[in-house]
Design an enzyme around this catalytic site. Structure first.
Site, PDB file in Angstrom:
ATOM      1  N   TYR A  31       0.847  -1.203   0.000  1.00 44.12           N
ATOM      2  CA  TYR A  31       0.000   0.000   0.000  1.00 44.12           C
ATOM      3  C   TYR A  31       0.876   1.244   0.000  1.00 44.12           C
ATOM      4  O   TYR A  31       1.958   1.249   0.616  1.00 44.12           O
ATOM      5  CB  TYR A  31      -0.878   0.049   1.252  1.00 44.12           C
ATOM      6  CG  TYR A  31      -2.040  -0.907   1.225  1.00 44.12           C
ATOM      7  CD1 TYR A  31      -3.288  -0.483   0.797  1.00 44.12           C
ATOM      8  CD2 TYR A  31      -1.887  -2.227   1.639  1.00 44.12           C
ATOM      9  CE1 TYR A  31      -4.368  -1.353   0.783  1.00 44.12           C
ATOM     10  CE2 TYR A  31      -2.957  -3.103   1.619  1.00 44.12           C
ATOM     11  CZ  TYR A  31      -4.194  -2.660   1.194  1.00 44.12           C
ATOM     12  OH  TYR A  31      -5.258  -3.518   1.169  1.00 44.12           O
TER      13      TYR A  31
ATOM     14  N   TYR B  37      -0.730 -10.009   0.411  1.00 45.46           N
ATOM     15  CA  TYR B  37       0.323  -9.489   1.286  1.00 45.46           C
ATOM     16  C   TYR B  37       0.241 -10.108   2.676  1.00 45.46           C
ATOM     17  O   TYR B  37      -0.832 -10.531   3.104  1.00 45.46           O
ATOM     18  CB  TYR B  37       0.272  -7.957   1.366  1.00 45.46           C
ATOM     19  CG  TYR B  37      -1.009  -7.381   1.936  1.00 45.46           C
ATOM     20  CD1 TYR B  37      -1.198  -7.238   3.310  1.00 45.46           C
ATOM     21  CD2 TYR B  37      -2.027  -6.949   1.099  1.00 45.46           C
ATOM     22  CE1 TYR B  37      -2.362  -6.700   3.832  1.00 45.46           C
ATOM     23  CE2 TYR B  37      -3.198  -6.411   1.602  1.00 45.46           C
ATOM     24  CZ  TYR B  37      -3.359  -6.283   2.972  1.00 45.46           C
ATOM     25  OH  TYR B  37      -4.515  -5.761   3.476  1.00 45.46           O
TER      26      TYR B  37
ATOM     27  N   ARG C  36      -3.075 -12.137   3.386  1.00 43.56           N
ATOM     28  CA  ARG C  36      -4.365 -11.635   2.908  1.00 43.56           C
ATOM     29  C   ARG C  36      -4.502 -11.870   1.399  1.00 43.56           C
ATOM     30  O   ARG C  36      -3.581 -11.624   0.629  1.00 43.56           O
ATOM     31  CB  ARG C  36      -4.500 -10.135   3.202  1.00 43.56           C
ATOM     32  CG  ARG C  36      -4.610  -9.826   4.692  1.00 43.56           C
ATOM     33  CD  ARG C  36      -5.800  -8.951   5.008  1.00 43.56           C
ATOM     34  NE  ARG C  36      -7.057  -9.547   4.611  1.00 43.56           N
ATOM     35  CZ  ARG C  36      -8.142  -8.860   4.268  1.00 43.56           C
ATOM     36  NH1 ARG C  36      -8.093  -7.540   4.256  1.00 43.56           N
ATOM     37  NH2 ARG C  36      -9.259  -9.468   3.931  1.00 43.56           N
TER      38      ARG C  36
ATOM     39  N   HIS D  20      -7.596  -8.172  -2.583  1.00 45.65           N
ATOM     40  CA  HIS D  20      -8.889  -7.569  -2.235  1.00 45.65           C
ATOM     41  C   HIS D  20      -8.829  -6.069  -2.472  1.00 45.65           C
ATOM     42  O   HIS D  20      -7.728  -5.477  -2.474  1.00 45.65           O
ATOM     43  CB  HIS D  20      -9.257  -7.862  -0.776  1.00 45.65           C
ATOM     44  CG  HIS D  20      -8.261  -7.297   0.188  1.00 45.65           C
ATOM     45  ND1 HIS D  20      -7.097  -7.962   0.516  1.00 45.65           N
ATOM     46  CD2 HIS D  20      -8.213  -6.115   0.865  1.00 45.65           C
ATOM     47  CE1 HIS D  20      -6.399  -7.222   1.359  1.00 45.65           C
ATOM     48  NE2 HIS D  20      -7.047  -6.097   1.580  1.00 45.65           N
TER      49      HIS D  20
ATOM     50  N   HIS E 246     -10.524  -2.433  -1.087  1.00 44.04           N
ATOM     51  CA  HIS E 246     -11.304  -1.796  -0.015  1.00 44.04           C
ATOM     52  C   HIS E 246     -12.288  -0.789  -0.618  1.00 44.04           C
ATOM     53  O   HIS E 246     -11.942  -0.070  -1.554  1.00 44.04           O
ATOM     54  CB  HIS E 246     -10.367  -1.049   0.938  1.00 44.04           C
ATOM     55  CG  HIS E 246      -9.468  -1.950   1.721  1.00 44.04           C
ATOM     56  ND1 HIS E 246      -9.761  -2.378   2.998  1.00 44.04           N
ATOM     57  CD2 HIS E 246      -8.280  -2.512   1.409  1.00 44.04           C
ATOM     58  CE1 HIS E 246      -8.786  -3.151   3.438  1.00 44.04           C
ATOM     59  NE2 HIS E 246      -7.869  -3.258   2.494  1.00 44.04           N
TER      60      HIS E 246
HETATM   61 FE   LIG Z   1      -6.129  -4.507   2.625  1.00 39.99          FE
END
Ligand SMILES: [Fe+2]
Length: 217
Positions: free
Chosen positions: A101, A140, A148, A151, A153
């Site tokens: 991110y 990640y 995870r 996905h 958000h």
């Molecule tokens: Fe996330």
């Protein structure tokens, strides 16, 4: 069959083709499927980007296209009475292809993609429609024993409705089966937040359809 009938029939066929997408959209739009809320997570955007539009591939100032598989996401925002929600703000944020991110709290050491937009906004049209162009995010690590799955958000808000924060997943990802956030949801709720990538005719990239229901106050 005379020429007049032939002409009439061909016009009817052409009209059917033209209106078919609208008919399909109307049918999809009338199936109420509650969108379950999920955690916002720690990476809601805090870096003030100059470019926050709905195209996360074309990032202002980028020197090259971002890495990753380009996809389209689209859907309708409706209320619990199947009415389209016009003017809703749909925000998405996600990791780049490597699973990183663009957020100061992300300790992942994977490479950051300087050509990816990471965050975007779309405002729904009169029929509640929104769309984005982006990439499939990377998986990640969230803990030593937890990766995870890819996905995206979502935060959806509109005056007169309850804000919705949730996450969208991709069908067929093995990591979905062991994700501690997705697996908190019932099987039925999981179905509402897992989208399948398809290749509809005329679309230049694979498409995920993600319809959203907001609760009217
Ligand atoms: Fe996330």
């Amino acid at each position: 069959m005379n020429r007049r009938h032939l002409l009439k029939n061909s016009l009817l066929s052409a009209a059917s083709i033209l209106v078919l997408p609208q008919l399909v959209r109307a049918q999809v739009a009338c199936e109420v499927q509650n969108t379950p809320p999920q955690t916002e997570g720690p990476f809601y955007p805090v870096i003030n980007q100059v470019d926050t539009d709905a195209d996360l591939i074309e990032f202002k100032g980028a020197m090259a296209p971002p890495k990753g598989r380009v996809i389209l996401i689209e859907g309708h925002v409706q209320d619990q009475f199947c009415k389209p929600v016009r003017g809703a703000l749909v925000e998405i944020w996600q990791a780049c292809h490597s699973g990183r991110y663009n957020h100061p709290s992300d300790t992942n050491t994977a490479e950051l993609d300087p050509n990816f937009q990471y965050w975007g906004k779309s405002i729904t049209t009169a029929d509640g429609f929104y769309s984005f162009r982006t990439i499939v995010p990377g998986a990640y690590p969230a803990a030593d024993d937890w990766i995870r799955p890819p996905h995206i958000h979502y935060k959806v808000s509109c005056k007169g409705y309850v804000d919705l924060i949730t996450q969208m997943y991709f069908a067929g990802e093995a990591l979905n089966e062991e994700d501690k956030i997705l697996q908190r949801l019932s099987l039925n709720d999981q179905k509402q937040v897992i989208a399948e990538l398809k290749n509809p005719p005329l679309y230049p990239h694979p498409l995920a359809v993600f319809n959203i229901f907001l609760e009217k106050l």
